[in-house]
Design a protein around this motif. Sequence first.
Motif, short mmCIF file in Angstrom:
data_model
loop_
_atom_site.label_atom_id
_atom_site.label_comp_id
_atom_site.label_asym_id
_atom_site.label_seq_id
_atom_site.Cartn_x
_atom_site.Cartn_y
_atom_site.Cartn_z
N TYR A 151 -36.22 94.62 -21.95
CA TYR A 151 -37.58 94.70 -22.50
C TYR A 151 -38.53 95.30 -21.47
O TYR A 151 -38.41 95.05 -20.27
CB TYR A 151 -38.08 93.30 -22.89
CG TYR A 151 -37.36 92.69 -24.05
CD1 TYR A 151 -37.69 93.02 -25.35
CD2 TYR A 151 -36.36 91.75 -23.83
CE1 TYR A 151 -37.03 92.45 -26.43
CE2 TYR A 151 -35.69 91.16 -24.90
CZ TYR A 151 -36.03 91.51 -26.20
OH TYR A 151 -35.39 90.94 -27.25
N PRO A 153 -42.86 96.14 -20.72
CA PRO A 153 -44.22 95.74 -21.13
C PRO A 153 -45.01 96.93 -21.64
O PRO A 153 -44.57 98.09 -21.56
CB PRO A 153 -44.81 95.19 -19.81
CG PRO A 153 -44.13 96.00 -18.75
CD PRO A 153 -42.73 96.23 -19.24
N GLU A 154 -46.20 96.62 -22.16
CA GLU A 154 -47.11 97.70 -22.52
C GLU A 154 -47.48 98.48 -21.26
O GLU A 154 -47.63 97.91 -20.18
CB GLU A 154 -48.39 97.13 -23.15
CG GLU A 154 -48.16 96.48 -24.50
CD GLU A 154 -49.47 96.02 -25.12
OE1 GLU A 154 -50.53 96.29 -24.52
OE2 GLU A 154 -49.41 95.38 -26.19
N GLY A 155 -47.64 99.76 -21.43
CA GLY A 155 -47.89 100.62 -20.28
C GLY A 155 -46.66 101.34 -19.82
O GLY A 155 -46.74 102.27 -19.01
N GLU A 157 -43.36 103.47 -21.34
CA GLU A 157 -42.79 104.13 -22.51
C GLU A 157 -41.35 104.53 -22.23
O GLU A 157 -41.04 104.99 -21.12
CB GLU A 157 -43.60 105.37 -22.89
CG GLU A 157 -45.04 105.08 -23.27
CD GLU A 157 -45.83 106.36 -23.51
OE1 GLU A 157 -45.24 107.46 -23.34
OE2 GLU A 157 -47.02 106.27 -23.87
N GLY A 168 -38.04 98.86 -30.80
CA GLY A 168 -39.37 98.50 -30.31
C GLY A 168 -39.61 99.14 -28.94
O GLY A 168 -39.45 100.34 -28.77
N ASN A 169 -39.97 98.32 -27.96
CA ASN A 169 -40.14 98.83 -26.61
C ASN A 169 -39.06 98.25 -25.70
O ASN A 169 -39.33 97.80 -24.58
CB ASN A 169 -41.54 98.48 -26.06
CG ASN A 169 -41.97 99.46 -24.97
OD1 ASN A 169 -41.64 100.65 -25.03
ND2 ASN A 169 -42.69 98.97 -23.97
N ALA A 193 -47.35 104.82 -18.41
CA ALA A 193 -48.50 105.22 -19.22
C ALA A 193 -49.77 104.48 -18.83
O ALA A 193 -50.87 104.89 -19.21
CB ALA A 193 -48.20 104.97 -20.70
N ASP A 194 -49.63 103.38 -18.11
CA ASP A 194 -50.80 102.59 -17.71
C ASP A 194 -50.40 101.74 -16.50
O ASP A 194 -49.23 101.71 -16.12
CB ASP A 194 -51.27 101.71 -18.86
CG ASP A 194 -52.75 101.38 -18.73
OD1 ASP A 194 -53.31 101.59 -17.63
OD2 ASP A 194 -53.33 100.91 -19.73
N VAL A 196 -49.18 98.85 -14.25
CA VAL A 196 -48.20 97.78 -14.44
C VAL A 196 -47.85 97.21 -13.08
O VAL A 196 -47.67 97.95 -12.11
CB VAL A 196 -46.92 98.30 -15.14
CG1 VAL A 196 -45.83 97.22 -15.13
CG2 VAL A 196 -47.22 98.73 -16.56
#
Length: 841
Positions: A151, A153-155, A157, A168-169, A193-194, A196
């Motif tokens: 898995y 996290p957001e940020g 890709e 999903g991610n 992308a952001d 982390v």
Amino acid sequence: MRAAVLLAMLIFSMAIAAAPVDATEKITHDGWHFSHESVTVNGVVFNLDLGYSADKLLLRFDDNLDFVELGTCKILPDTNYVIKVCFSDTDWDIDEKKIKFRVRFYSRYPDIEMTRTIGEEELSVGEETQIDVTIRNTGEARAANISFIDYFPEGIEIVDTDGVSVEGNATVWQRSSLDAGDEREFSYTIKAADRVNMKLKAYLTYFDGLEMQEMYSDEIHLRVQDFMRLTSVLKEEIYVGEETNITINLSHAPDDEDTGEDEAEIEYLDILFPDSIEVTDPPLRMQKVGERRYRWSGELRENRSKTWEFDIRGIYTGVADIQFYAQYEKDGRTYSLQNLKDSTVIKDRGVIIRCDLEDDNEIESFEKKNIRIWVQNLNAYAMLKDVRIKIDGGAMFISDVYVDWMDEQEQKKVADFAFVGPDIKSSRSDEINVRIMYETEYGDEGGEEEDFSYSLVPVDNLEITQDPDDTTIEEEETTYFRVSVKNNRNTDVRKVHVYDTADSRFQKRGLSEDVVNINKDSKTEIYAYKITAPKVRKEQDICINTTVEYKDESGNYTYVKERCITVKPREIKFSVSKDVAEDERFRGQIINMEYEIRNQEDAKGDTAYNLRIDFPLAQGYDTLDSREYLINQLDPGESVTVDREEQIRIRFNRSKFLIPETMIWYEDKDGNTFNVNTSSKSISTDSGYITGPAILLNKTAEVKEINESESFQVRLLVTNIGTDMATGVKVQDDGKEWSIMSMAPGSSKEFTYSKTLMRPGKHVLPQAVASYRCMGRDCWTGSDQPKIKVSEKEKPEKEQPTETPAQEEKSAASEAEPAEEEEPSEQEAPGAEEEQKSMLQ
């Protein structure tokens, strides 16, 4: 002695217990058992039996039979992880009063190792890095139902995978099994992308033969900082020669963690363009430092950004990656941006090939067909050069074509010729194959290939249709005869000569010859005329021939078709009536039938000769003394009354009783035989009694539906339902005959025989007839008539022969299919038992 044996067993048991166990082996069962017991280990059922001398243990499992000696272990064949069994001890069970034994089963297990490495743990926003994973089974058994999941996290890709799927991610890898010693490798690429800052572990589960196991990988500390953010805007796809632009933005984000310097020194920002992209107008602030590399250096303060726009043109097809590299210094530390890129796909619209065979792909022998082929450059931004067109036309000879240049979206006709279909006797398929090779004006190579199928067919026949209003007429009767012709060819046919040749006995009125033009694939009615049949002494077929003639560049053609009309002698007009003489009717009564027959011809009409009245038989009554009546002749206008010649004895008490129709035969002066039928007669009968013998004849079939050529049984039941002995009984049915000397009242006699029906359809079995003596007179009666449906057998499909084109065709149109049998009138008939009950009433 027994103590010594037990001591020895104990020593063996201790030796076994002390034996070293492999790390991938585990004791999965250890227990005491008696003979004829079973134990299940890892899904395998083992049946246990102690040998006669108690020194061997017999094992039965799956399809195997094996044994283990006391104090030893034995390696087993591969049986779902179970690898070894040990027979370690025996003892006497005081309670059960029998020997028990101890047995241990060892199983082997998989041992999964997982390694997971990352290229870079520290990234800047926009950078990419690759994660490599290896799953290895170092154990001694197969691992099943393996599932790996990582898995993010957001940020973060997931931008590329090799050997795994994305849900999903997260990246997911699943496999039904992994054998001992096997390993699998896979990888995936992630993009920052952001911001982390997180420690990440992957998760893996598998089945080891007993239960599901789970494990985690070593952790990765992923850190993404975004002091410098590089973004770009570019169309996802462009075409060869098309001009567009790419916009690049570099921004300096503030540092949330400290209050250090608010500006960064950009040592370099490099933009590298691939060979497939031409920079037509770079920004002024960008310095060209290589053939396709542009650079900017300078300072960039926090919350500030710089933007550059490049005008570019796509020149070669494929995926074009524009790469970005940057290095900068902030707060005394050097950072870099790596593995950043933006991509576009450069496409060649190519060429399209057209041919006017697309909608009309059948060419007839000697048919003249204009063939044209076009090639068009579909590119709106690029010219084509060195265009080489190779054409293989099959039966058509078409020259190859070379074109120096083709402008944007230009169309050229590369073939235009007239083709005449060859003279062939059977159809065949062919095709035009067009292959094109070219270069764009930038030197990129391309090509296209297209096939255009066509069929060469022989000249098709003209189809003649002869359509008389009536196929059977009486002498001197008039009907219409119509002729039409269908042109099945691919071309119009001109000056078609159509004419009819009729038997001279027919009288014709109207046009029976014409010259017409018939369009392709159309049907034209040529003419319709009247024909009057001649006088005939016997029924006969008289024929008409239709001839079609024409010629064209392919040759002369003649088609002939014959149609026959059946002409019958004229029937004499009759009126026939049938009635019952008695007003009151009851069961057992003898009644008389009355007939009135009249020749309705006028004075100049025909005389009827040798008239014969056939009295019908039925199950519901007896016909007495005679079954027919003869009349020598009946002149025009003459009538005759026939009374008391047909006598019947009624058997049933019914409110509605049906007497079948009667058939009357006669001849004309030429000996032609005709018939006319009366209508059936419905009467009512009252209660009464039958005296003397009375034969009831029942006819049944064992089936109601069969296949053609199959046999079935027919049953005749003869019963005397009267009060006296019946003598001289004779039964006739379907060419067969049976005799019964005498039958007492209430007695029955049964006859059976086998029958086969060959023609599919509905069949009514013929009536059986019984004759006997009753009341001193000759008596006849008939049976009922069962119905049978005959189905056609399924036949294997046969390959139909290919018909060769003929210039003459004849049609025996006068041949008619046999008419389906008419079903006779039904006569209600009760069974013998019902009739006997009725008689007793």
